[in-house]
Design an enzyme around this catalytic site. Structure first.
Site, PDB file in Angstrom:
ATOM      1  N   SER A 212     -66.531 -44.951 -10.255  1.00 13.82           N
ATOM      2  CA  SER A 212     -67.294 -43.714 -11.148  1.00 13.82           C
ATOM      3  C   SER A 212     -68.000 -43.919 -12.334  1.00 13.82           C
ATOM      4  O   SER A 212     -69.584 -44.208 -12.240  1.00 13.82           O
ATOM      5  CB  SER A 212     -65.954 -42.631 -11.919  1.00 13.82           C
TER       6      SER A 212
ATOM      7  N   HIS B 125     -62.941 -48.399 -22.367  1.00 10.48           N
ATOM      8  CA  HIS B 125     -61.595 -47.364 -22.361  1.00 10.48           C
ATOM      9  C   HIS B 125     -60.460 -48.750 -23.016  1.00 10.48           C
ATOM     10  O   HIS B 125     -60.341 -50.000 -22.569  1.00 10.48           O
ATOM     11  CB  HIS B 125     -60.512 -46.561 -20.919  1.00 10.48           C
TER      12      HIS B 125
ATOM     13  N   GLY C 143     -68.767 -41.254 -14.026  1.00  8.94           N
ATOM     14  CA  GLY C 143     -69.986 -41.304 -13.513  1.00  8.94           C
ATOM     15  C   GLY C 143     -70.976 -40.774 -12.844  1.00  8.94           C
ATOM     16  O   GLY C 143     -71.863 -40.697 -13.393  1.00  8.94           O
TER      17      GLY C 143
ATOM     18  N   ASP D  31     -57.254 -40.889 -26.082  1.00 11.10           N
ATOM     19  CA  ASP D  31     -57.183 -40.708 -24.912  1.00 11.10           C
ATOM     20  C   ASP D  31     -55.861 -40.409 -24.098  1.00 11.10           C
ATOM     21  O   ASP D  31     -55.167 -39.709 -22.973  1.00 11.10           O
ATOM     22  CB  ASP D  31     -57.567 -41.875 -23.961  1.00 11.10           C
TER      23      ASP D  31
HETATM   24  P1  NAD Z   1     -62.941 -46.449 -10.376  1.00 15.26           P
HETATM   25  O1  NAD Z   1     -61.784 -46.068  -9.694  1.00 15.26           O
HETATM   26  O2  NAD Z   1     -63.642 -45.003  -9.814  1.00 15.26           O
HETATM   27  O3  NAD Z   1     -63.959 -47.393  -9.926  1.00 15.26           O
HETATM   28  C1  NAD Z   1     -63.714 -48.932  -9.666  1.00 15.26           C
HETATM   29  C2  NAD Z   1     -64.218 -49.355  -9.353  1.00 15.26           C
HETATM   30  O4  NAD Z   1     -64.054 -51.185  -9.671  1.00 15.26           O
HETATM   31  C3  NAD Z   1     -64.258 -49.746  -7.436  1.00 15.26           C
HETATM   32  O5  NAD Z   1     -64.917 -49.064  -7.391  1.00 15.26           O
HETATM   33  C4  NAD Z   1     -63.968 -51.227  -7.428  1.00 15.26           C
HETATM   34  O6  NAD Z   1     -66.049 -51.693  -7.296  1.00 15.26           O
HETATM   35  C5  NAD Z   1     -63.738 -52.192  -8.204  1.00 15.26           C
HETATM   36  N1  NAD Z   1     -62.644 -52.483  -7.368  1.00 15.26           N
HETATM   37  C6  NAD Z   1     -61.191 -52.045  -7.433  1.00 15.26           C
HETATM   38  N2  NAD Z   1     -60.122 -52.061  -7.703  1.00 15.26           N
HETATM   39  C7  NAD Z   1     -60.864 -53.993  -7.419  1.00 15.26           C
HETATM   40  C8  NAD Z   1     -60.593 -54.907  -7.603  1.00 15.26           C
HETATM   41  N3  NAD Z   1     -59.114 -55.276  -7.324  1.00 15.26           N
HETATM   42  N4  NAD Z   1     -60.507 -56.211  -7.476  1.00 15.26           N
HETATM   43  C9  NAD Z   1     -61.851 -55.981  -8.413  1.00 15.26           C
HETATM   44  N5  NAD Z   1     -63.291 -54.777  -8.100  1.00 15.26           N
HETATM   45  C10 NAD Z   1     -61.985 -53.611  -7.828  1.00 15.26           C
HETATM   46  O7  NAD Z   1     -62.575 -46.829 -11.487  1.00 15.26           O
HETATM   47  P2  NAD Z   1     -63.585 -45.477 -13.124  1.00 15.26           P
HETATM   48  O8  NAD Z   1     -62.968 -44.714 -13.452  1.00 15.26           O
HETATM   49  O9  NAD Z   1     -65.312 -46.256 -13.233  1.00 15.26           O
HETATM   50  O10 NAD Z   1     -62.848 -46.640 -14.179  1.00 15.26           O
HETATM   51  C11 NAD Z   1     -63.777 -47.981 -14.714  1.00 15.26           C
HETATM   52  C12 NAD Z   1     -63.052 -47.890 -16.313  1.00 15.26           C
HETATM   53  O11 NAD Z   1     -64.149 -47.196 -17.079  1.00 15.26           O
HETATM   54  C13 NAD Z   1     -62.118 -47.756 -16.750  1.00 15.26           C
HETATM   55  O12 NAD Z   1     -61.600 -48.719 -17.926  1.00 15.26           O
HETATM   56  C14 NAD Z   1     -61.770 -46.961 -16.830  1.00 15.26           C
HETATM   57  O13 NAD Z   1     -60.620 -46.053 -18.130  1.00 15.26           O
HETATM   58  C15 NAD Z   1     -62.893 -46.018 -18.076  1.00 15.26           C
HETATM   59  N6  NAD Z   1     -63.602 -44.829 -17.776  1.00 15.26           N
HETATM   60  C16 NAD Z   1     -63.775 -44.048 -16.718  1.00 15.26           C
HETATM   61  C17 NAD Z   1     -64.070 -43.112 -16.455  1.00 15.26           C
HETATM   62  C18 NAD Z   1     -63.985 -41.577 -15.244  1.00 15.26           C
HETATM   63  O14 NAD Z   1     -64.353 -40.667 -15.743  1.00 15.26           O
HETATM   64  N7  NAD Z   1     -63.729 -42.026 -14.443  1.00 15.26           N
HETATM   65  C19 NAD Z   1     -64.431 -42.646 -18.047  1.00 15.26           C
HETATM   66  C20 NAD Z   1     -64.635 -43.225 -19.280  1.00 15.26           C
HETATM   67  C21 NAD Z   1     -63.944 -44.534 -18.756  1.00 15.26           C
HETATM   68 MG    MG Z   2     -58.653 -39.784 -20.157  1.00 13.43          MG
END
Ligand code: NAD
Ligand code: MG
Length: 362
Positions: A45, A125, A151, A208
């Protein structure tokens, strides 16, 4: 952006009673990342959005992914360079940690040997740093840029020339430039177009977690289900209960989002307003507030973090059970049938289909 944006900012700061430090376009210096390489670890994301926005802003980006990751071809298709997390971190001056929070400590172990003095380790985060799951070396800047949106919105806003609001925090400023570099990153992903609020790792993490548990995901779902069950148990039809307690929630939340509680109260009928103003606090009573305090305490003292880390390591048994039970609730069956029958479900399908290629590029 123009200087006008900055003038507006200053006026806003003068006329509004807020202590929050907010940064906009002209506060950021886009030269800071110009000759640098940013490693974006993860392509989910946040990862896909940060990587593409950074690249479109002229920053040299390398995406760090496991050899076996399904995201590798997706990132390459999007025109980005791909390497392993360790290779990407070795090349980079700034490493953006955008793999899932539960996976971050393991990925950090892979990249830690590649962090050099003066590098930046950045998060979206604060969980792992705040709860000591990742402890970066003293000579490395540790910062956070967290867009306040998923994202696909971060990417969509950027492409439209707009931005998603974000948070910025500095946990460790080893170089003296940590803040400015984080701000340059926030600008490169579009956040300063909307506004970036200064916070701390502690504040971001604790608010959060509390928000998603007590109010947003946990609180609102339980409120909806409790209202639905109260009506159904009293003999009303599940369909009526669904519309009243779940479907109409969106209309009310849209009003709250646009104009706060005042606009919401103004828009509903007098009867709804009087009933809500007098009965709302009977539902969310002192007991509920005490429960909220307990939830907050467990966030603050690390009880929740320890429980979640242990649960994750054990293969998430309780999580799986809870998830299955939630999906099995009568409101889910009724809702699925009703959403099929009504026109607005088509709109939703279209919207979901439009964003799927990006949102689900995992
Ligand atoms: P996500 O779950 O969408 O994606 C994470 C990506 O990490 C996967 O697509 C893959 O490319 C990779 N991945 C997954 N498992 C893995 C593994 N075992 N080893 C290596 N790579 C691996 O994550 P996200 O929601 O984008 O979250 C990423 C960060 O952003 C987190 O810290 C989250 O708290 C933060 N965040 C997310 C949001 C949101 O709306 N999704 C908003 C603000 C902050
Ligand atoms: Mg949150």
């Amino acid at each position: 952006m123009t200087d006008d944006a900055h003038t507006d900012t200053d006026e806003t700061a003068d006329t509004h009673d807020t202590d929050a430090q907010i940064y906009y376009e002209t506060d950021a210096d886009d030269r800071l990342l110009r000759d640098e390489t940013v490693a974006v670890l993860g392509y989910g994301s946040q990862g896909h959005a940060h990587a593409q926005n950074l690249a479109d802003s002229g920053v040299d980006v390398v995406v760090g992914l496991r050899e076996a990751s399904d995201s590798r071809p997706v990132a390459r298709e999007d025109g980005l360079r791909v390497a392993t997390p360790a290779e990407a971190a070795a090349e980079a001056d700034l490493v953006s940690m955008l793999v899932p929070d539960t996976v971050q400590p393991a990925v950090y172990e892979q990249i830690a040997p590649e962090l050099e003095p003066g590098d930046t380790l950045q998060f979206a985060h604060g969980f792992n740093v705040h709860y000591d799951q990742i402890e970066p070396p003293a000579e490395v800047d540790v910062t956070m840029v967290a867009p306040k949106g998923p994202g696909h919105i971060v990417r969509r806003d950027y492409r439209r020339g707009e931005g998603t609001p974000g948070l910025l925090a500095v946990y460790r400023d080893a170089t003296g430039d940590a803040h400015d570099r984080a701000l340059a990153y926030a600008q490169a992903i579009g956040c300063t177009r909307a506004g970036v609020v200064e916070t701390t790792f502690r504040e971001e993490t604790e608010t959060d977690l509390f928000g998603e548990q007590a109010v947003l995901c946990g609180g609102v779902t339980e409120l909806i289900e409790a209202g639905f069950e109260t009506l159904v148990d009293a003999g009303y039809s599940p369909e009526m209960a669904y519309f009243e307690c779940l479907n109409e929630m969106k209309l009310i939340v849209d009003l709250l989002y646009e104009g706060g509680t005042t606009e919401m109260w103004d828009s509903v009928s007098d009867t709804a307003e009087y009933g809500g103003l007098t009965r709302g606090e009977d539902v969310i009573d002192d007991d509920v507030r005490e429960n909220m305090e307990t939830v907050l305490e467990e966030v603050q003292d690390g009880t929740f973090a320890r429980e979640w880390i242990t649960e994750d390591r054990a293969g998430r048994p309780a999580y799986g059970q809870r998830r299955a039970a939630a999906a099995d609730h009568e409101i889910e069956r009724v809702g699925a049938e009703l959403r099929e029958l009504f026109a607005w479900s088509d709109e939703k399908d279209e919207e979901t289909a439009k964003r799927e290629p990006e949102a689900d590029a995992v």
